[in-house]
Write a protein that holds these residues in place. Sequence first.
Motif, PDB file in Angstrom:
ATOM      1  N   ARG A  83      19.271  -0.055   7.120  1.00 31.23           N
ATOM      2  CA  ARG A  83      20.239   0.224   8.181  1.00 31.23           C
ATOM      3  C   ARG A  83      20.456   1.705   8.464  1.00 31.23           C
ATOM      4  N   TRP A  84      20.126   2.580   7.509  1.00 26.76           N
ATOM      5  CA  TRP A  84      20.411   4.009   7.661  1.00 26.76           C
ATOM      6  C   TRP A  84      19.591   4.620   8.805  1.00 26.76           C
ATOM      7  N   GLN A  85      20.276   5.080   9.839  1.00 27.97           N
ATOM      8  CA  GLN A  85      19.669   5.722  11.008  1.00 27.97           C
ATOM      9  C   GLN A  85      18.592   4.834  11.665  1.00 27.97           C
ATOM     10  N   VAL A  86      18.814   3.521  11.624  1.00 29.40           N
ATOM     11  CA  VAL A  86      17.896   2.566  12.251  1.00 29.40           C
ATOM     12  C   VAL A  86      18.397   2.240  13.659  1.00 29.40           C
ATOM     13  N   ASP A  87      17.508   2.254  14.621  1.00 28.34           N
ATOM     14  CA  ASP A  87      17.848   1.983  16.019  1.00 28.34           C
ATOM     15  C   ASP A  87      17.435   0.563  16.393  1.00 28.34           C
ATOM     16  N   ASP A  88      18.407  -0.235  16.860  1.00 29.38           N
ATOM     17  CA  ASP A  88      18.078  -1.587  17.327  1.00 29.38           C
ATOM     18  C   ASP A  88      17.728  -1.590  18.815  1.00 29.38           C
ATOM     19  N   ARG A  89      17.657  -0.412  19.418  1.00 24.60           N
ATOM     20  CA  ARG A  89      17.229  -0.174  20.795  1.00 24.60           C
ATOM     21  C   ARG A  89      18.221  -0.683  21.837  1.00 24.60           C
ATOM     22  N   LYS A  90      19.443  -0.959  21.426  1.00 26.58           N
ATOM     23  CA  LYS A  90      20.441  -1.389  22.412  1.00 26.58           C
ATOM     24  C   LYS A  90      21.858  -0.903  22.107  1.00 26.58           C
ATOM     25  N   SER A  91      22.180  -0.674  20.836  1.00 29.36           N
ATOM     26  CA  SER A  91      23.552  -0.347  20.472  1.00 29.36           C
ATOM     27  C   SER A  91      23.883   1.118  20.750  1.00 29.36           C
ATOM     28  N   ASP A  92      25.145   1.374  21.019  1.00 28.30           N
ATOM     29  CA  ASP A  92      25.639   2.726  21.290  1.00 28.30           C
ATOM     30  C   ASP A  92      26.974   2.883  20.565  1.00 28.30           C
ATOM     31  N   LEU A  93      26.980   3.738  19.551  1.00 29.54           N
ATOM     32  CA  LEU A  93      28.179   3.916  18.731  1.00 29.54           C
ATOM     33  C   LEU A  93      29.138   4.883  19.418  1.00 29.54           C
ATOM     34  N   LYS A 165      31.132  18.775  -0.827  1.00 27.37           N
ATOM     35  CA  LYS A 165      31.262  17.880   0.326  1.00 27.37           C
ATOM     36  C   LYS A 165      30.857  16.460  -0.051  1.00 27.37           C
ATOM     37  N   VAL A 166      31.440  15.516   0.679  1.00 30.75           N
ATOM     38  CA  VAL A 166      30.975  14.126   0.689  1.00 30.75           C
ATOM     39  C   VAL A 166      30.628  13.796   2.132  1.00 30.75           C
ATOM     40  N   VAL A 167      29.413  13.335   2.372  1.00 29.88           N
ATOM     41  CA  VAL A 167      28.987  12.939   3.717  1.00 29.88           C
ATOM     42  C   VAL A 167      28.775  11.432   3.713  1.00 29.88           C
ATOM     43  N   VAL A 168      29.472  10.745   4.615  1.00 29.20           N
ATOM     44  CA  VAL A 168      29.377   9.286   4.734  1.00 29.20           C
ATOM     45  C   VAL A 168      28.710   8.956   6.064  1.00 29.20           C
ATOM     46  N   TYR A 169      27.653   8.121   6.017  1.00 21.70           N
ATOM     47  CA  TYR A 169      26.915   7.734   7.218  1.00 21.70           C
ATOM     48  C   TYR A 169      27.368   6.356   7.682  1.00 21.70           C
ATOM     49  N   ILE A 170      27.648   6.239   8.981  1.00 23.84           N
ATOM     50  CA  ILE A 170      28.179   5.008   9.560  1.00 23.84           C
ATOM     51  C   ILE A 170      27.284   4.578  10.721  1.00 23.84           C
ATOM     52  N   ASP A 171      26.921   3.287  10.770  1.00 19.72           N
ATOM     53  CA  ASP A 171      26.027   2.826  11.830  1.00 19.72           C
ATOM     54  C   ASP A 171      26.808   2.274  13.022  1.00 19.72           C
ATOM     55  N   ARG A 174      29.706   0.119  12.578  1.00 19.09           N
ATOM     56  CA  ARG A 174      30.769   0.781  11.811  1.00 19.09           C
ATOM     57  C   ARG A 174      30.729   0.388  10.334  1.00 19.09           C
ATOM     58  N   ARG A 175      29.517   0.181   9.847  1.00 22.61           N
ATOM     59  CA  ARG A 175      29.297  -0.075   8.428  1.00 22.61           C
ATOM     60  C   ARG A 175      28.695   1.159   7.789  1.00 22.61           C
ATOM     61  N   VAL A 176      29.038   1.381   6.529  1.00 20.85           N
ATOM     62  CA  VAL A 176      28.491   2.524   5.811  1.00 20.85           C
ATOM     63  C   VAL A 176      27.050   2.225   5.401  1.00 20.85           C
ATOM     64  N   THR A 177      26.142   3.126   5.735  1.00 22.43           N
ATOM     65  CA  THR A 177      24.724   2.936   5.430  1.00 22.43           C
ATOM     66  C   THR A 177      24.193   3.937   4.421  1.00 22.43           C
ATOM     67  N   GLY A 178      25.009   4.920   4.047  1.00 19.16           N
ATOM     68  CA  GLY A 178      24.551   5.897   3.075  1.00 19.16           C
ATOM     69  C   GLY A 178      25.630   6.927   2.791  1.00 19.16           C
ATOM     70  N   LEU A 179      25.393   7.703   1.766  1.00 19.35           N
ATOM     71  CA  LEU A 179      26.324   8.780   1.439  1.00 19.35           C
ATOM     72  C   LEU A 179      25.585   9.882   0.698  1.00 19.35           C
ATOM     73  N   GLU A 180      26.145  11.086   0.784  1.00 18.08           N
ATOM     74  CA  GLU A 180      25.689  12.225   0.005  1.00 18.08           C
ATOM     75  C   GLU A 180      26.920  12.893  -0.593  1.00 18.08           C
ATOM     76  N   ARG A 181      26.834  13.237  -1.866  1.00 15.64           N
ATOM     77  CA  ARG A 181      27.983  13.880  -2.507  1.00 15.64           C
ATOM     78  C   ARG A 181      27.504  14.957  -3.466  1.00 15.64           C
ATOM     79  N   ILE A 182      28.003  16.178  -3.266  1.00 17.83           N
ATOM     80  CA  ILE A 182      27.816  17.251  -4.247  1.00 17.83           C
ATOM     81  C   ILE A 182      29.220  17.709  -4.622  1.00 17.83           C
TER      82      ILE A 182
END
Length: 291
Positions: A83-93, A165-171, A174-182
């Motif tokens: 799901r992370w940065q995946v395009d279903d070719r129709k959705s617009d967040l 920082k904590v970076v949270v990725y949302i598709d 509006r579901r979380v698909t990934g995170l980065e934390r340092i």
Amino acid sequence: MADIKVTGKLIPTPRGPVRIYRLKPPSVNEKAVRSLARLLGMQADAKSGTLRSDADKLSYSQGLLELTMYRASGGVRFIDRARWQVDDRKSDLKIEDAAASRLAQNFVKKYKLAPAGETKFLKAARLHVGEATQGGKEASDRIIDVGVALQRIVDKIPVDGPGGKVVVYIDYERRVTGLERIWRELAGVYRRGESYRTPQNALDDMEAHFKAKRGIIEVQEIRFGYFEDGWHGKQQYLQPAYMIFGMLSSPDGSIRKRTIYVAPALSNAVGRITPPLETKPAQRARPAASY
């Protein structure tokens, strides 16, 4: 020597008491990876998934879920590749920053990824995709992902740099698909800060640092805060610093390169922060050919 030019006013010298903190050595091992994987909803028993180890990191994957911990920093990256940065070719967040921040904050709180009350919204970066006909007449622009960055706060002072920082990725659902934390853990106060150095002192450090360079450095911004290094940085102390952002131009102006210099902000700081520039070894003269 590079000529340093400041575009705009210098920030004022900070005021108020600050502290220098010791940092705990990161605990990056199989137990830590499996424990966090389990918390994030992965099956993390000994019979499930694949554990990979190399000199820089430890990774655990189960299907399309992948969790990585970096040895030097303890930084964490988690990705759902389905799901992370995946395009279903129709959705617009279509989501406002405030709503995206709430989703990210709730996720961080639920999984205890940062202490309560020690983060603030920094920015939201949206991933755009565009489409056009062969003739390029009809174009569309959609957003398929938003990355919400939450900045660390220590003693009411922001933590700057690659880390903190904590970076949270949302598709688009509006579901979380990934995170980065340092987010290096504090071990306690190392020493209390004495007097502040001035921003001009930091610029003097920068000038000495680039003394072997030629050209012009245009200083565009100076920020003050605690400095935390990135994924591969081995850091022992969290201390206040000046972050200087500039643009280095070659003498003829044909090459421009963004540069960042970090200088200690306290008179009793622990060592330097930006390492010295590497010097190129002198090349040996080639012996004359004999025939």
